[in-house]
Design an enzyme around this catalytic site. Structure first.
Site, PDB file in Angstrom:
ATOM      1  N   CYS A  31     -14.955  -0.568 -12.229  1.00  0.00           N
ATOM      2  CA  CYS A  31     -14.061  -0.886 -13.347  1.00  0.00           C
ATOM      3  C   CYS A  31     -14.750  -0.643 -14.694  1.00  0.00           C
ATOM      4  CB  CYS A  31     -13.569  -2.314 -13.242  1.00  0.00           C
ATOM      5  SG  CYS A  31     -14.894  -3.479 -12.953  1.00  0.00           S
ATOM      6  N   GLU A  67      -7.758   5.582 -17.016  1.00  0.00           N
ATOM      7  CA  GLU A  67      -8.786   5.281 -16.018  1.00  0.00           C
ATOM      8  C   GLU A  67      -8.580   6.164 -14.783  1.00  0.00           C
ATOM      9  OE1 GLU A  67      -8.573   1.457 -13.868  1.00  0.00           O
ATOM     10  OE2 GLU A  67     -10.685   1.221 -14.396  1.00  0.00           O
ATOM     11  N   GLU A 103      -9.507  -9.538 -13.932  1.00  0.00           N
ATOM     12  CA  GLU A 103     -10.604  -8.603 -14.228  1.00  0.00           C
ATOM     13  C   GLU A 103     -10.021  -7.224 -13.936  1.00  0.00           C
ATOM     14  OE1 GLU A 103     -13.153  -6.095 -14.019  1.00  0.00           O
ATOM     15  OE2 GLU A 103     -14.142  -7.088 -12.331  1.00  0.00           O
ATOM     16  N   LYS A 141      -6.899 -12.664  -0.549  1.00  0.00           N
ATOM     17  CA  LYS A 141      -6.346 -11.441   0.047  1.00  0.00           C
ATOM     18  C   LYS A 141      -7.252 -10.263  -0.269  1.00  0.00           C
ATOM     19  CE  LYS A 141      -3.591  -8.141  -1.264  1.00  0.00           C
ATOM     20  NZ  LYS A 141      -4.128  -7.025  -0.457  1.00  0.00           N
TER      21      LYS A 141
HETATM   22  P1  TAP Z   1      -4.213  -2.538  -7.406  1.00  0.00           P
HETATM   23  O1  TAP Z   1      -2.748  -2.380  -7.173  1.00  0.00           O
HETATM   24  O2  TAP Z   1      -4.591  -3.206  -8.647  1.00  0.00           O
HETATM   25  O3  TAP Z   1      -4.828  -3.310  -6.137  1.00  0.00           O
HETATM   26  C1  TAP Z   1      -5.780  -4.344  -6.213  1.00  0.00           C
HETATM   27  C2  TAP Z   1      -5.372  -5.504  -5.337  1.00  0.00           C
HETATM   28  O4  TAP Z   1      -4.106  -6.005  -5.783  1.00  0.00           O
HETATM   29  C3  TAP Z   1      -5.176  -5.111  -3.862  1.00  0.00           C
HETATM   30  O5  TAP Z   1      -5.581  -6.189  -3.045  1.00  0.00           O
HETATM   31  C4  TAP Z   1      -3.684  -4.911  -3.791  1.00  0.00           C
HETATM   32  O6  TAP Z   1      -3.121  -5.007  -2.509  1.00  0.00           O
HETATM   33  C5  TAP Z   1      -3.189  -6.035  -4.694  1.00  0.00           C
HETATM   34  N1  TAP Z   1      -1.819  -5.862  -5.168  1.00  0.00           N
HETATM   35  C6  TAP Z   1      -1.113  -4.702  -5.290  1.00  0.00           C
HETATM   36  N2  TAP Z   1       0.140  -4.965  -5.738  1.00  0.00           N
HETATM   37  C7  TAP Z   1       0.222  -6.305  -5.891  1.00  0.00           C
HETATM   38  C8  TAP Z   1       1.272  -7.185  -6.304  1.00  0.00           C
HETATM   39  N3  TAP Z   1       2.483  -6.735  -6.635  1.00  0.00           N
HETATM   40  N4  TAP Z   1       1.031  -8.510  -6.354  1.00  0.00           N
HETATM   41  C9  TAP Z   1      -0.200  -8.994  -6.016  1.00  0.00           C
HETATM   42  N5  TAP Z   1      -1.199  -8.212  -5.590  1.00  0.00           N
HETATM   43  C10 TAP Z   1      -1.018  -6.882  -5.540  1.00  0.00           C
HETATM   44  O7  TAP Z   1      -4.939  -1.148  -7.351  1.00  0.00           O
HETATM   45  P2  TAP Z   1      -4.687   0.120  -6.407  1.00  0.00           P
HETATM   46  O8  TAP Z   1      -3.228   0.435  -6.311  1.00  0.00           O
HETATM   47  O9  TAP Z   1      -5.402  -0.106  -5.131  1.00  0.00           O
HETATM   48  O10 TAP Z   1      -5.443   1.263  -7.221  1.00  0.00           O
HETATM   49  C11 TAP Z   1      -4.780   1.910  -8.279  1.00  0.00           C
HETATM   50  C12 TAP Z   1      -5.703   2.083  -9.464  1.00  0.00           C
HETATM   51  O11 TAP Z   1      -6.092   0.811  -9.947  1.00  0.00           O
HETATM   52  C13 TAP Z   1      -7.015   2.776  -9.164  1.00  0.00           C
HETATM   53  O12 TAP Z   1      -6.909   4.156  -9.176  1.00  0.00           O
HETATM   54  C14 TAP Z   1      -7.870   2.271 -10.295  1.00  0.00           C
HETATM   55  O13 TAP Z   1      -7.651   3.010 -11.452  1.00  0.00           O
HETATM   56  C15 TAP Z   1      -7.381   0.861 -10.514  1.00  0.00           C
HETATM   57  N6  TAP Z   1      -8.253  -0.137  -9.850  1.00  0.00           N
HETATM   58  C16 TAP Z   1      -9.038  -0.864 -10.647  1.00  0.00           C
HETATM   59  C17 TAP Z   1      -9.878  -1.789 -10.069  1.00  0.00           C
HETATM   60  C18 TAP Z   1     -10.761  -2.590 -10.957  1.00  0.00           C
HETATM   61  S1  TAP Z   1     -12.001  -3.404 -10.322  1.00  0.00           S
HETATM   62  N7  TAP Z   1     -10.545  -2.667 -12.211  1.00  0.00           N
HETATM   63  C19 TAP Z   1      -9.929  -1.973  -8.692  1.00  0.00           C
HETATM   64  C20 TAP Z   1      -9.083  -1.222  -7.892  1.00  0.00           C
HETATM   65  C21 TAP Z   1      -8.238  -0.299  -8.496  1.00  0.00           C
HETATM   66  P3  TAP Z   1      -3.026  -3.727  -1.511  1.00  0.00           P
HETATM   67  O14 TAP Z   1      -4.104  -3.939  -0.573  1.00  0.00           O
HETATM   68  O15 TAP Z   1      -1.712  -3.780  -0.890  1.00  0.00           O
HETATM   69  O16 TAP Z   1      -3.182  -2.500  -2.336  1.00  0.00           O
END
Ligand code: TAP
Length: 508
Positions: free
Chosen positions: A315, A412, A281, A206
């Site tokens: 990250c 973060e 990760e 996904k």
């Molecule tokens: P996340 O919620 O962690 O999103 C990452 C992935 O997880 C996306 O594909 C997301 O889908 C999916 N996801 C979200 N809720 C889920 C659930 N309940 N079960 C399974 N998968 C789920 O991050 P975000 O909301 O986009 O960003 C929020 C913060 O997270 C950022 O500001 C940043 O601080 C942090 N972040 C960290 C990383 C790394 S590499 N460490 C990467 C992204 C964000 P959707 O497409 O629906 O969102």
């Protein structure tokens, strides 16, 4: 009404109302390509069963790029069934060299399409072309490296005495659910599918809803590379629906996730009911330490690259800078001028180092943190504002004289914001560096090799960079200590995430 009650007519209407499965897109550099917009299941692009779609936005212009089909729970069931069948009948039973060859082909195809892939990534994510080209280069190197591992998955012969013949083999897990974020969409696609496919697993991946385009484009390359239908399935859709369903699905044997620590924690809980293997990760708040004996001009470039690379959406970003007191003001001034020289704007303008943040949500999260930092009393050295008023651009931002208990030092941000603090001794800076729930990476800048090794030994981080930063290599494991995650990606270490050991003991 009479017509609509007829199921044949309803199906016909649905057929005609459905969005296309491929659309021509003109990239901002003028090049036109065909973008798949369906779910990629069993080797075909298909509409979602419920005909749901979502819009994909260009973060540099805030304009719609296209509409993509949105997978729901019933689509997950279909994709998992396809992946399960492909696992049992094709991919886990072929000769390892077949898997190797397919991954080599895929690496070649990524290389052949590198400019298109980089442009898609820049358009969809907002990152500068410079960053996107770097991502694509690592994608092909990593897929090739995984191809190299495919026929080197060894077991052991174990000496258990002369009355038994005992050996162990490493077997694939089955269908792997893979959930990736929006900051490195294509790179994370390769970090996930590469080791899974090399070891004989099949995947349902996904992508993040914000950035689905490169994974969809790349999935057609899988077909061209000779990876059989059903081995790689891509489901654009929301985390709460598709991610959650994959994490709970009884036929999914493993979840590999990259993203926020909060979502990773939640996925572990959901996956617990079916006792899936889980690798994560997650986030970071990585320290980047400058000692007075370092080459200071070089160190300044490295610490700036450590935070502003990929618009700070990294990250392992070196988001906490620690400078030794005797050179503090000097390095801070150099960092200020260097930061102000970094050009921000249109990712397709080759002069720009930093592109747009990926979404409106991220833009506002970052600006909220600027307000938090100011209210906590941090000194704004440069930046701290949006760049322009169209597109999600933020000026590279430096806050100095911060205190260890401030939110801006602990949480973060995931944007181009860095904090700077002063230290005097090695012991003091080690304590500050390790004062975090995270442990993804750390940077050390010094010309003293003994100090570099001493600090590397004592810092709690999965990766330590000395006199460099954000410096990745396909053979070097990457992953986190503490709440930065479980498991390692890249290198030989990534393979163990995707195999299970079987021991066989034969009585003679
Ligand atoms: P996340 O919620 O962690 O999103 C990452 C992935 O997880 C996306 O594909 C997301 O889908 C999916 N996801 C979200 N809720 C889920 C659930 N309940 N079960 C399974 N998968 C789920 O991050 P975000 O909301 O986009 O960003 C929020 C913060 O997270 C950022 O500001 C940043 O601080 C942090 N972040 C960290 C990383 C790394 S590499 N460490 C990467 C992204 C964000 P959707 O497409 O629906 O969102």
């Amino acid at each position: 009404v009479a017509l609509n009650s007829n199921s044949f007519t309803r199906n016909l209407l649905r057929l005609y109302s459905q969005a296309p499965l491929r659309v021509p897109i003109t990239l901002p550099n003028g090049f036109t390509y065909e973008q798949p917009t369906g779910l990629f299941i069993n080797g075909e692009f298909v509409a979602s069963k419920q005909q749901k779609t979502f819009d994909v936005i260009n973060p540099s212009t805030e304009e719609k790029i296209t509409t993509v089909y949105k997978a729901m729970e019933d689509d997950v069931d279909v994709a998992v069934a396809a992946a399960k069948k492909a696992f049992e009948t094709k991919w886990s039973i072929v000769e390892p060299e077949v898997r190797a060859k397919a991954l080599f082909n895929l690496a070649d195809l990524v290389e052949k399409n590198q400019e298109t892939l980089a442009a898609i990534e820049s358009m969809d994510n907002g990152k500068s072309l410079f960053c996107a080209r770097g991502d694509v280069a690592l994608v092909s190197k990593y897929l090739r490296s995984c191809g190299g591992w495919a026929d080197k998955i060894y077991g052991n012969v174990i000496d258990t005495g002369k009355d038994h013949f005992t050996y162990s083999v490493k077997e694939p897990l089955g269908v792997c659910g893979q959930i990736i974020p929006w900051n490195f969409p294509l790179l994370m696609w390769s970090w996930k599918i590469g080791p899974a496919l090399a070891t004989g697993n099949t995947v349902v991946l996904k992508p993040a809803e914000t950035t689905p385009l490169s994974a969809l484009f790349a999935s057609q390359l899988c077909q061209e590379a000779g990876i059989p239908a059903g081995v790689v399935n891509i489901l654009p859709g929301s985390g709460r629906v598709v991610g959650e369903k994959l994490s709970a699905h009884p036929d999914v044997k493993k979840i590999a996730f990259t993203g926020s620590t909060a979502t990773g924690r939640h996925i572990m809980k959901v996956a617990a009911d079916t006792v899936k293997k889980v690798t994560l990760e997650l986030g970071g708040k990585s320290p980047n330490i400058v000692f007075a004996d370092a080459d200071l001009d070089k160190a300044v470039k490295n610490i700036a690259f450590g935070i502003f690379f990929n618009s700070g959406e990294v990250c392992c970003a070196g988001s906490r800078i620690y400078i030794q007191d005797t050179v503090y003001e000097d390095v801070l001034q150099k960092l200020k001028s260097y930061t102000e020289s970094l050009k921000v704007g249109d990712p397709f303008d080759e002069d720009n180092f930093q592109g747009a943040q990926t979404s409106d949500k991220q833009l506002h999260k970052i600006l909220d943190y600027v307000a938090v930092a100011k209210s906590e009393g941090a000194r704004l050295v440069t930046g701290g504002v949006r760049h322009g008023n169209k597109g999600y651009f933020v000026k590279p931002t430096v806050f100095a004289d911060v205190k260890e208990d401030m939110r801006i030092v602990k949480e973060e941000v995931f944007g181009p914001i860095v904090t700077v603090s002063k230290f005097s001794t090695v012991d003091e800076v080690i304590a500050m560096a390790n004062n975090s729930q995270y442990g993804l990476a750390a940077g050390i800048h010094t010309n003293d090799i003994n100090k570099a090794i001493d600090v590397s030994n004592r810092v709690k981080a999965g990766t330590v960079w000395v006199n460099t930063y954000n410096n990745f290599h396909q053979s070097v494991p990457f992953g986190g200590f503490g709440q930065s995650g479980i498991g390692r990606e890249m290198g030989e270490a990534a393979l163990s995430n995707y195999t299970q050991t079987k021991s066989v003991r034969i009585a003679i």
